[in-house]
Write a protein that holds these residues in place. Structure first.
Motif, PDB file in Angstrom:
ATOM      1  N   THR A 131       0.826  -1.220   0.000  1.00 22.47           N
ATOM      2  CA  THR A 131       0.000   0.000   0.000  1.00 22.47           C
ATOM      3  C   THR A 131       0.857   1.266   0.000  1.00 22.47           C
ATOM      4  OG1 THR A 131      -0.172  -0.016   2.428  1.00 22.47           O
ATOM      5  CG2 THR A 131      -1.916  -1.151   1.190  1.00 22.47           C
ATOM      6  N   TYR A 135      -0.485   4.195  -2.039  1.00 21.90           N
ATOM      7  CA  TYR A 135      -1.637   4.846  -1.408  1.00 21.90           C
ATOM      8  C   TYR A 135      -1.177   5.824  -0.324  1.00 21.90           C
ATOM      9  CZ  TYR A 135      -4.739   1.346  -3.570  1.00 21.90           C
ATOM     10  OH  TYR A 135      -5.439   0.568  -4.453  1.00 21.90           O
ATOM     11  N   SER A 168       0.838   8.771  -1.774  1.00 18.49           N
ATOM     12  CA  SER A 168      -0.064   9.711  -2.453  1.00 18.49           C
ATOM     13  C   SER A 168      -0.820  10.554  -1.430  1.00 18.49           C
ATOM     14  CB  SER A 168      -1.051   8.949  -3.344  1.00 18.49           C
ATOM     15  OG  SER A 168      -0.400   8.312  -4.419  1.00 18.49           O
ATOM     16  N   ASN A 179       2.751  10.370  -6.012  1.00 13.85           N
ATOM     17  CA  ASN A 179       1.351  10.308  -6.427  1.00 13.85           C
ATOM     18  C   ASN A 179       1.172   9.970  -7.903  1.00 13.85           C
ATOM     19  OD1 ASN A 179       1.800  12.816  -7.745  1.00 13.85           O
ATOM     20  ND2 ASN A 179       1.196  13.944  -5.903  1.00 13.85           N
ATOM     21  N   THR A 234       2.239   3.320  -9.047  1.00  8.34           N
ATOM     22  CA  THR A 234       1.374   2.196  -8.727  1.00  8.34           C
ATOM     23  C   THR A 234       2.238   0.948  -8.634  1.00  8.34           C
ATOM     24  OG1 THR A 234      -0.703   1.096  -9.321  1.00  8.34           O
ATOM     25  CG2 THR A 234       0.829   1.552 -11.113  1.00  8.34           C
ATOM     26  N   GLU A 287      -4.757   5.146  -6.981  1.00 10.17           N
ATOM     27  CA  GLU A 287      -4.257   5.403  -5.633  1.00 10.17           C
ATOM     28  C   GLU A 287      -4.309   6.891  -5.292  1.00 10.17           C
ATOM     29  OE1 GLU A 287      -1.805   1.834  -7.169  1.00 10.17           O
ATOM     30  OE2 GLU A 287      -2.807   3.596  -7.971  1.00 10.17           O
ATOM     31  N   ALA A 333      -6.792   9.069  -2.607  1.00  8.73           N
ATOM     32  CA  ALA A 333      -6.200   9.958  -1.613  1.00  8.73           C
ATOM     33  C   ALA A 333      -6.691  11.389  -1.796  1.00  8.73           C
ATOM     34  CB  ALA A 333      -4.676   9.896  -1.709  1.00  8.73           C
TER      35      ALA A 333
END
Length: 343
Positions: free
Chosen positions: A94, A97, A100, A165, A168, A311, A315
């Motif tokens: 994660t 995530y 970001s 950000n 992935t 992601e 966020a």
């Protein structure tokens, strides 16, 4: 590139990188990050000072949530004036995530916050942890004209530094676990460190650093697939506490244009619940109206995620909902790049 000595704070949240192998039993176990130099003596060669801190109870990244994001942002807020850069050790599952989320929570950031981790623990013979950690610290310590060379939230993995950000996770087994398909690497590590100056985020250094800790929950993510039906969609969207919806659409933002689907989304938009359109493709962008099947989405006020990752979209949605914006402002601001997360 000159690199004057910098103070770097290493923050351990949990994850594979913080494990060592017990060579008698073969089992993995956590180690005390205060003893980091014992496990990676090469860190002594870096031209910076390193301090460490850790979550009181480090977690597996599969248990990550907004409460831990706030905890991490608070550590950085409290230590911001004492350090020139921050390296966050985090489980890879994660990481995109969390990284970001932090990019939105840390407004007017003028110092590097670099996330890294590993596929194999530090104590493994073939570990990728040492290189990822050493280079992340080296990048965080880069100085130019008396200030940090990098001033954004980043993710470093397998010789590449990315805008966090924009990333992935693409592979659960290879060392090259992350990709940034819509934005180039900020730096690459080889015999020398190459910094892509043109790709770096340029903060407004006159503005005050600000930390946002209000992150909304009750978000729904709906992935389009052939055969999705009215019963499924209506059941999911009947969730009474829903505050925002992200739909992962096909290609450049296409979805079924059957009346029942459009009507289900319109019920949300008419109630000022934002609906965000992101592509489920690894790369590329949403362009609503390019194909006939995305025209109805545009007409009912669905927000374009452009080339944002899922992601970062999640966020950003949680962050903006926490700002209590008007519906019109919400759409305008979501479709605007705030931290370099979209075109």
């Amino acid at each position: 590139m000159a690199n004057t000595e910098a103070n770097i704070l290493l923050i351990y949240t949990g994850g594979t990188i913080g494990m060592i192998k017990d060579f008698e039993t073969g089992a993995l176990k956590s180690f005390n990050f205060d003893d980091l130099l014992k496990h990676i003596p090469e860190l002594k060669l870096l031209d910076c000072t390193i301090e460490t801190t850790s979550f009181e109870h480090p977690i597996d990244s599969s248990n990550m949530n907004a409460r831990y994001w706030v905890q991490l942002a608070t550590i950085i807020e409290e230590k911001y004036q004492d350090f020139d850069g921050f390296v966050v050790l985090h489980g890879s599952d994660t990481m995109s995530y969390t990284a970001s989320a932090l990019s939105f929570m840390l407004e007017n950031l003028t110092k590097p916050v670099i996330f890294t981790g590993s596929q194999l623990p530090i104590g493994d013979l073939r570990t990728d942890a040492k290189e990822n950690l050493i280079t992340s610290i080296q990048l965080a310590a880069l100085r130019e004209k008396g200030r940090s060379k990098i001033a954004e939230v980043c993710l470093y993995f397998e010789y590449k530094l990315y805008r966090a950000n924009r990333t992935t996770k693409i592979n659960a087994e290879h060392f090259e676990a992350f990709a940034s398909l819509n934005y180039p690497p900020l730096a690459e590590s080889g015999v020398h460190l190459y910094i892509n100056d043109d790709a770096l985020y340029r903060p407004n250094r006159r503005k005050r650093f600000k930390v946002h800790k209000s992150m909304a929950s009750n978000i729904v993510l709906l992935k389009m697939f052939p055969g999705i039906d009215i019963e499924t969609v209506n059941h999911i969207l009947s969730y009474p506490q829903i505050k925002g919806l992200i739909i992962e659409t096909y290609g450049s933002g296409n979805a079924t244009n059957e009346a029942w689907f459009i009507e289900a989304l319109e019920r949300l938009t008419k109630n000022n619940i934002p609906v965000i359109n992101v592509t489920q493709c690894s790369g590329g962008s949403v362009v609503m109206g390019l194909y006939e099947t995305s025209v109805p989405l545009k007409k009912i006020g669905v927000i374009s995620g452009k080339d944002i990752t899922t992601e970062a979209a999640l966020a950003k949605l949680m962050y903006l909902l926490g700002q209590h914006l008007s519906p019109h402002s919400f759409k305008t601001i979501f479709e605007t790049s705030l931290r370099g997360e979209m075109i």
